[in-house]
Motif scaffolding. Sequence first.
Motif, PDB file in Angstrom:
ATOM      1  N   VAL A  45      38.740 -11.321  10.796  1.00 44.85           N
ATOM      2  CA  VAL A  45      39.276 -10.411  11.814  1.00 44.85           C
ATOM      3  C   VAL A  45      39.916  -9.211  11.117  1.00 44.85           C
ATOM      4  N   THR A  46      39.508  -8.015  11.563  1.00 47.33           N
ATOM      5  CA  THR A  46      40.094  -6.792  11.017  1.00 47.33           C
ATOM      6  C   THR A  46      41.086  -6.162  11.991  1.00 47.33           C
ATOM      7  N   SER A  47      40.820  -6.308  13.289  1.00 45.99           N
ATOM      8  CA  SER A  47      41.704  -5.716  14.297  1.00 45.99           C
ATOM      9  C   SER A  47      41.292  -6.219  15.670  1.00 45.99           C
ATOM     10  N   ILE A  48      42.098  -5.879  16.645  1.00 49.21           N
ATOM     11  CA  ILE A  48      41.740  -6.116  18.045  1.00 49.21           C
ATOM     12  C   ILE A  48      41.746  -4.749  18.714  1.00 49.21           C
ATOM     13  N   HIS A  49      40.589  -4.382  19.232  1.00 53.35           N
ATOM     14  CA  HIS A  49      40.409  -3.081  19.871  1.00 53.35           C
ATOM     15  C   HIS A  49      40.605  -3.255  21.376  1.00 53.35           C
ATOM     16  N   THR A  50      41.558  -2.542  21.938  1.00 55.60           N
ATOM     17  CA  THR A  50      41.818  -2.625  23.379  1.00 55.60           C
ATOM     18  C   THR A  50      41.272  -1.381  24.055  1.00 55.60           C
ATOM     19  N   GLU A  55      40.038  -6.639  25.481  1.00 59.09           N
ATOM     20  CA  GLU A  55      40.365  -6.780  24.068  1.00 59.09           C
ATOM     21  C   GLU A  55      39.138  -7.286  23.323  1.00 59.09           C
ATOM     22  N   VAL A  57      37.768  -8.412  19.752  1.00 57.51           N
ATOM     23  CA  VAL A  57      38.172  -8.824  18.417  1.00 57.51           C
ATOM     24  C   VAL A  57      37.128  -8.285  17.442  1.00 57.51           C
ATOM     25  N   GLU A  60      34.742  -8.465  10.247  1.00 58.69           N
ATOM     26  CA  GLU A  60      33.882  -7.997   9.172  1.00 58.69           C
ATOM     27  C   GLU A  60      33.162  -9.209   8.606  1.00 58.69           C
ATOM     28  N   THR A  70      30.919  -4.420  10.234  1.00 63.03           N
ATOM     29  CA  THR A  70      32.010  -4.656  11.172  1.00 63.03           C
ATOM     30  C   THR A  70      31.411  -4.669  12.570  1.00 63.03           C
ATOM     31  N   VAL A  86      44.383 -13.163  14.491  1.00 65.98           N
ATOM     32  CA  VAL A  86      45.169 -12.151  13.787  1.00 65.98           C
ATOM     33  C   VAL A  86      44.345 -11.583  12.634  1.00 65.98           C
ATOM     34  N   PRO A  87      44.618 -10.336  12.248  1.00 58.61           N
ATOM     35  CA  PRO A  87      43.898  -9.769  11.107  1.00 58.61           C
ATOM     36  C   PRO A  87      44.004 -10.688   9.887  1.00 58.61           C
TER      37      PRO A  87
END
Length: 147
Positions: A45-50, A55, A57, A60, A70, A86-87
């Motif tokens: 996980v690199t981030s959560i894009h909202t 959301e 997830v 990469e 990604t 979580v990242p």
Amino acid sequence: MGWEVVLCVLLGVVLVATATTLIGLARATSAPLPALDRSPRTGTVTSIHTSDETEIVMVEYVDPAGERHTAGLVDLVHDSWIDRFVPGSRWQVYAFREPGPRVFLAEAHDDVVRRGYNLDGVRLGGESGPVHPPRPGNLLLKWRFEE
């Protein structure tokens, strides 16, 4: 009586346009998804894009040729599980043979509760939907994929 004719013609145009759009969407969403590589990859996980209260997830992963990609999870993770993504956390994912904008959580994570799916950019510009009621497991892995 002239406005009644105009209203009928306008209503006819709206009905034809609506029917054409619905038929086009039905055809596009009934087509198989692109070929899936069912070899589990480790996605980090690199981030959560909202976006628009959705959301996604972002993970990469490395493809069989050793290239990094990604992509967002197809799976929309339920609120009761999202804090585990979580990242830096690692999850087994399946990617399309031709890397694309989405990956699936593998069956190793069938315990994760999903609230829906987001296939944006896979077949159509935007394709997503809810799972009623939210449930564990991935229903989309049972959909048709190209060979």
